[in-house]
Design a protein around this motif. Structure first.
Motif, PDB file in Angstrom:
ATOM      1  N   ARG A 171       0.859  -1.193   0.000  1.00 64.89           N
ATOM      2  CA  ARG A 171       0.000   0.000   0.000  1.00 64.89           C
ATOM      3  C   ARG A 171       0.885   1.230   0.000  1.00 64.89           C
ATOM      4  NH1 ARG A 171      -2.380  -3.222   3.986  1.00 64.89           N
ATOM      5  NH2 ARG A 171      -4.476  -3.969   3.483  1.00 64.89           N
ATOM      6  N   ALA A 229      -3.316   3.701  -2.812  1.00 61.13           N
ATOM      7  CA  ALA A 229      -3.183   2.702  -3.882  1.00 61.13           C
ATOM      8  C   ALA A 229      -2.692   1.399  -3.259  1.00 61.13           C
ATOM      9  CB  ALA A 229      -2.210   3.189  -4.948  1.00 61.13           C
ATOM     10  N   SER A 269      -3.787  -8.158  -7.892  1.00 60.25           N
ATOM     11  CA  SER A 269      -4.611  -6.952  -7.813  1.00 60.25           C
ATOM     12  C   SER A 269      -3.703  -5.731  -7.865  1.00 60.25           C
ATOM     13  CB  SER A 269      -5.409  -6.951  -6.497  1.00 60.25           C
ATOM     14  OG  SER A 269      -6.031  -5.698  -6.272  1.00 60.25           O
ATOM     15  N   TRP A 270      -4.182  -4.693  -8.526  1.00 56.22           N
ATOM     16  CA  TRP A 270      -3.499  -3.388  -8.531  1.00 56.22           C
ATOM     17  C   TRP A 270      -4.601  -2.330  -8.563  1.00 56.22           C
ATOM     18  CZ3 TRP A 270      -1.730  -0.726 -13.551  1.00 56.22           C
ATOM     19  CH2 TRP A 270      -1.172   0.529 -13.252  1.00 56.22           C
ATOM     20  N   LYS A 271      -4.720  -1.591  -7.462  1.00 56.00           N
ATOM     21  CA  LYS A 271      -5.808  -0.620  -7.355  1.00 56.00           C
ATOM     22  C   LYS A 271      -5.270   0.793  -7.206  1.00 56.00           C
ATOM     23  CE  LYS A 271      -9.289  -3.618  -5.260  1.00 56.00           C
ATOM     24  NZ  LYS A 271     -10.029  -3.944  -4.040  1.00 56.00           N
ATOM     25  N   LYS A 272      -5.961   1.719  -7.830  1.00 57.01           N
ATOM     26  CA  LYS A 272      -5.678   3.146  -7.659  1.00 57.01           C
ATOM     27  C   LYS A 272      -6.188   3.606  -6.291  1.00 57.01           C
ATOM     28  CE  LYS A 272      -4.614   6.075 -10.301  1.00 57.01           C
ATOM     29  NZ  LYS A 272      -3.416   6.869 -10.122  1.00 57.01           N
ATOM     30  N   GLY A 326      -9.617   3.073  -5.215  1.00 58.16           N
ATOM     31  CA  GLY A 326     -10.067   1.680  -5.137  1.00 58.16           C
ATOM     32  C   GLY A 326     -10.452   1.048  -6.461  1.00 58.16           C
ATOM     33  N   GLN A 327     -10.232   1.764  -7.606  1.00 57.32           N
ATOM     34  CA  GLN A 327     -10.594   1.118  -8.876  1.00 57.32           C
ATOM     35  C   GLN A 327      -9.577   0.034  -9.189  1.00 57.32           C
ATOM     36  OE1 GLN A 327      -9.423   4.468  -8.921  1.00 57.32           O
ATOM     37  NE2 GLN A 327     -10.784   5.687 -10.183  1.00 57.32           N
ATOM     38  N   GLU A 328     -10.067  -1.157  -9.488  1.00 55.47           N
ATOM     39  CA  GLU A 328      -9.197  -2.289  -9.851  1.00 55.47           C
ATOM     40  C   GLU A 328      -8.754  -2.129 -11.301  1.00 55.47           C
ATOM     41  OE1 GLU A 328      -6.791  -4.823  -9.777  1.00 55.47           O
ATOM     42  OE2 GLU A 328      -7.981  -5.286  -7.977  1.00 55.47           O
TER      43      GLU A 328
END
Length: 304
Positions: free
Chosen positions: A30, A35, A48-51, A54-56
């Motif tokens: 994190r 992110a 998983s990689w999120k902005k 929280g958008q995947e």
């Protein structure tokens, strides 16, 4: 040891070491803006990689099979020592199906700023692996979540054999998209590609962007510039930059092929596209004691 990688404390700032529902080691990275990335010790796969909102950004199939025998369908899989079915090994090589370990004492990587949360993983062949592919190697992977939410991956492969070996490699990356028919891939114009749907015949890209209306399975060769995946509906562009990886694989199975893939939903081809940094057309040959490095950087920018 208290860098953000593999310290003895399981909750170094920005790095949490835990287990998934099957008891397989899982690393959560994190950054201070929110992110995140999740990396499995099974295959060294990024799941998983999120902005920060929280958008995947990566796609995992709802039909993905969770077991220790094969990688999950989606995310970013490490394909080594082969990509495709070119050799005697399993499709896309065996590194993606094996258990990796956290590298407690990695050699120095290219400089990492203090903002990065990162993990260092290591994969060495077992005696069973050596029966399949009789070459001793060390494959190190650093996955970093940079301060601005970029995801970077650096793979280093060292030949600890007494004779040279050759391999191909890919970061097999499934991006999540709103609708494949609204997606454009830019940065491939005028490049030659090998078309896997036409017996690897060589063609030259004529369009100023690649769009999708049917199955696509291509290896674009000698791609030195960045490649961009534009998602019109989500108003975002994912930019792919790479070093040591001459090629770019673009794949979408489309409707008919999707129905034959057990761990992919029939309609899920609409929500994904694979764009991989890779070294395929000209395999890498490593002399004894030598090391190869392949570097991938993924970033997201808003687009209109």
């Amino acid at each position: 040891m208290n860098h953000s990688g593999a310290g003895s404390d399981n909750n170094v700032e920005g790095v949490e070491i835990t287990k998934d529902r099957n008891g397989i080691g899982l690393v959560i990275l994190r950054n201070h803006r929110g992110a995140s990335a999740r990396v499995s010790l099974h295959g060294g796969q990024v799941l998983s990689w999120k902005k920060e909102r929280g958008q995947e950004l990566l796609f995992i199939s709802s039909k993905a099979i969770f077991n220790r025998l094969k990688p999950l369908r989606g995310g970013i899989a490490i394909c080594f020592p082969q990509f495709g079915n070119n050799g005697s090994l399993e499709h896309h090589g065996f590194a993606k199906s094996k258990m990796w370990v956290i590298d407690q004492d990695p050699p120095p990587f290219p400089s990492d700023s203090n903002e990065n949360a990162y993990i260092d993983l290591l994969f060495k062949p077992s005696e069973d692996d050596l029966k399949m592919w009789p070459h001793r190697f060390e494959l190190r992977l650093r996955v970093s979540l940079v301060g601005d939410g970029y995801l970077t991956m650096i793979s280093r492969i060292r030949n600890v054999n007494s004779k040279p070996f050759s391999f191909s490699f890919a970061y097999h990356t499934y991006f999540s998209v709103s609708d494949i028919s609204e997606v454009r891939v830019e940065g491939l114009e005028t490049l030659d590609y090998l078309d896997n749907l036409c017996n690897k015949e060589r063609f030259t890209e004529q369009g100023d962007a690649l769009t999708f209306e049917s199955e696509v399975d291509r290896v674009y060769v000698d791609c030195s510039s960045g490649v961009a995946v534009l998602d019109h509906e989500r108003k975002r562009t994912i930019v792919i930059r790479k070093e040591g990886l001459a090629d770019v694989v673009v794949w979408n199975p489309w409707e008919k092929k999707s129905k034959s893939i057990v761990d992919l939903g029939d309609e899920e081809y609409k929500q994904m596209v694979c764009v991989d940094g890779a070294a395929i057309e000209k395999p890498i040959t490593l002399k004894p004691g030598k090391e190869w490095t392949g570097h991938l950087e993924l970033s997201v920018v808003p687009s209109t």
